[in-house]
Write a protein that holds these residues in place. Structure first.
Motif, mmCIF file in Angstrom:
data_model
loop_
_atom_site.group_PDB
_atom_site.id
_atom_site.type_symbol
_atom_site.label_atom_id
_atom_site.label_comp_id
_atom_site.label_asym_id
_atom_site.label_seq_id
_atom_site.Cartn_x
_atom_site.Cartn_y
_atom_site.Cartn_z
ATOM 1 N N PHE A 70 -3.758 9.464 2.227
ATOM 2 C CA PHE A 70 -3.495 8.978 0.883
ATOM 3 C C PHE A 70 -2.502 9.862 0.146
ATOM 4 C CE2 PHE A 70 -7.772 7.457 1.865
ATOM 5 C CZ PHE A 70 -7.654 6.120 1.535
ATOM 6 N N LYS A 71 -1.752 9.267 -0.756
ATOM 7 C CA LYS A 71 -0.932 10.036 -1.689
ATOM 8 C C LYS A 71 -1.889 10.660 -2.694
ATOM 9 C CE LYS A 71 3.265 7.629 -0.802
ATOM 10 N NZ LYS A 71 4.458 6.988 -1.260
ATOM 11 N N THR A 119 -3.344 18.996 1.285
ATOM 12 C CA THR A 119 -2.955 18.534 -0.044
ATOM 13 C C THR A 119 -3.129 17.033 -0.207
ATOM 14 O OG1 THR A 119 -0.678 18.286 0.695
ATOM 15 C CG2 THR A 119 -1.283 20.400 -0.314
ATOM 16 N N SER A 120 -3.779 16.400 0.737
ATOM 17 C CA SER A 120 -4.002 14.964 0.606
ATOM 18 C C SER A 120 -5.438 14.636 0.987
ATOM 19 C CB SER A 120 -3.045 14.190 1.507
ATOM 20 O OG SER A 120 -3.280 14.500 2.859
ATOM 21 N N THR A 121 -5.941 13.588 0.376
ATOM 22 C CA THR A 121 -7.247 13.096 0.782
ATOM 23 C C THR A 121 -7.025 12.170 1.971
ATOM 24 O OG1 THR A 121 -7.076 11.340 -0.865
ATOM 25 C CG2 THR A 121 -8.319 13.289 -1.485
ATOM 26 N N GLN A 122 -8.063 12.024 2.794
ATOM 27 C CA GLN A 122 -7.930 11.249 4.019
ATOM 28 C C GLN A 122 -9.203 10.474 4.285
ATOM 29 O OE1 GLN A 122 -7.189 14.339 6.856
ATOM 30 N NE2 GLN A 122 -5.250 14.902 5.923
ATOM 31 N N LEU A 148 0.814 -1.227 0.000
ATOM 32 C CA LEU A 148 0.000 0.000 0.000
ATOM 33 C C LEU A 148 0.843 1.271 0.000
ATOM 34 C CD1 LEU A 148 -2.733 -1.131 2.548
ATOM 35 C CD2 LEU A 148 -3.050 -0.756 0.095
ATOM 36 N N GLN A 149 2.132 1.162 0.279
ATOM 37 C CA GLN A 149 2.979 2.353 0.363
ATOM 38 C C GLN A 149 2.992 3.206 -0.902
ATOM 39 O OE1 GLN A 149 6.827 1.275 1.975
ATOM 40 N NE2 GLN A 149 5.926 0.748 3.954
ATOM 41 N N PRO A 150 2.841 2.647 -2.100
ATOM 42 C CA PRO A 150 2.773 3.531 -3.275
ATOM 43 C C PRO A 150 1.531 4.434 -3.279
ATOM 44 C CG PRO A 150 3.315 1.293 -3.950
ATOM 45 C CD PRO A 150 2.928 1.236 -2.492
ATOM 46 N N TYR A 151 0.523 4.104 -2.464
ATOM 47 C CA TYR A 151 -0.753 4.823 -2.497
ATOM 48 C C TYR A 151 -1.120 5.505 -1.184
ATOM 49 C CZ TYR A 151 -0.605 1.459 -6.213
ATOM 50 O OH TYR A 151 -0.179 0.705 -7.268
ATOM 51 N N ILE A 152 -0.494 5.083 -0.098
ATOM 52 C CA ILE A 152 -0.823 5.614 1.229
ATOM 53 C C ILE A 152 0.455 6.100 1.902
ATOM 54 C CG2 ILE A 152 -1.655 5.004 3.537
ATOM 55 C CD1 ILE A 152 -3.540 3.011 2.230
ATOM 56 N N ASP A 153 0.433 7.342 2.402
ATOM 57 C CA ASP A 153 1.584 7.865 3.142
ATOM 58 C C ASP A 153 1.706 7.215 4.512
ATOM 59 O OD1 ASP A 153 2.795 9.606 1.318
ATOM 60 O OD2 ASP A 153 1.391 11.216 1.804
ATOM 61 N N GLY A 154 0.586 6.841 5.110
ATOM 62 C CA GLY A 154 0.605 6.195 6.407
ATOM 63 C C GLY A 154 -0.712 6.402 7.135
ATOM 64 N N TYR A 155 -0.716 6.011 8.398
ATOM 65 C CA TYR A 155 -1.893 6.115 9.260
ATOM 66 C C TYR A 155 -1.515 6.969 10.454
ATOM 67 C CZ TYR A 155 -2.744 1.884 6.561
ATOM 68 O OH TYR A 155 -2.869 0.984 5.544
ATOM 69 N N PHE A 174 -7.810 7.388 -5.546
ATOM 70 C CA PHE A 174 -8.381 6.973 -6.832
ATOM 71 C C PHE A 174 -8.008 5.522 -7.129
ATOM 72 C CE2 PHE A 174 -8.079 6.345 -11.436
ATOM 73 C CZ PHE A 174 -9.414 6.505 -11.755
ATOM 74 N N LYS A 175 -6.757 5.163 -6.882
ATOM 75 C CA LYS A 175 -6.307 3.795 -7.126
ATOM 76 C C LYS A 175 -7.113 2.803 -6.294
ATOM 77 C CE LYS A 175 -3.753 0.210 -8.205
ATOM 78 N NZ LYS A 175 -3.911 -0.438 -9.473
ATOM 79 N N LEU A 176 -7.346 3.106 -5.035
ATOM 80 C CA LEU A 176 -8.018 2.164 -4.143
ATOM 81 C C LEU A 176 -9.535 2.193 -4.237
ATOM 82 C CD1 LEU A 176 -5.627 2.670 -1.151
ATOM 83 C CD2 LEU A 176 -5.892 0.578 -2.479
#
Length: 183
Positions: free
Chosen positions: A93-94, A42-45, A14-21, A99-101
């Motif tokens: 999310f990045k 600047t990120s969706t959450q 998931l790291q290509p799509y999520i910065d973290g929790y 969108f990817k998920l």
């Protein structure tokens, strides 16, 4: 006011799509009445509200949000809340990750908070599972991540490589890349 944050890394897939929790425990004194100010992001959450009373009320707006699992799109202006949860876990999310998920264009979510159950009715089961482990941030993250990994498998045909590349180039150049060069 004290603020207890805990950051969790995303699963390698998931790291290509999520910065973290991010686990937030905002122990504000109930007597202060201090508003929660949220500035453009600047990120969706996606946030799971751990509080029993999962209410948000925006100052000057006649609307109350009551979503235990909420998706927040990009914000282009600040917002202020006089009622808000004190404890939550956020999936950050990045730029192209949601969108990817989820497979839904993110422009539909700008400046909006959306009940995730409206997007995925089957998520009610996940919400119940999250409530069972709500006081254990690591367990909440594990269950959210399990669901996100399933979403990743379901959306494997969605290709975000060109957008990911463009975002990477913009970040590497600190925003100083020309559009012609980027395209």
């Amino acid at each position: 006011m004290s603020l207890n944050n805990q950051f969790f890394m995303a699963h390698p897939a998931l790291q290509p799509y999520i910065d973290g929790y991010l686990y937030l425990d905002m122990n504000f004194s109930c007597d202060t009445g201090a508003p929660l100010n949220i500035y453009p992001v600047t990120s969706t959450q996606m946030s799971f509200v751990i509080d029993e009373q999962h209410l948000f009320h925006e100052v000057g707006v006649d609307r109350i949000y009551q979503y235990p699992l909420c998706f927040l799109g990009l914000l282009d202006h600040s917002r202020s809340f006089d009622v808000y949860p004190k404890e939550l876990i956020m999936v950050i999310f990045k730029p192209y990750g949601a969108f990817k998920l989820f497979g839904i264009p993110q422009r539909y979510f700008s400046n909006e908070a959306t009940d995730v159950q409206l997007l995925f009715p089957e998520i009610k089961i996940l919400t119940e599972q999250l409530r069972e482990v709500a006081k254990m941030p690591t367990a909440v993250v594990a269950r959210l991540e399990s669901w996100l990994l399933k979403r990743l498998i379901n959306t494997e045909k969605i290709n975000v490589n060109s957008v990911a590349y463009a975002c990477d180039q913009i970040q590497k150049s600190r925003g100083l890349i020309r559009i012609a060069e980027l395209s």
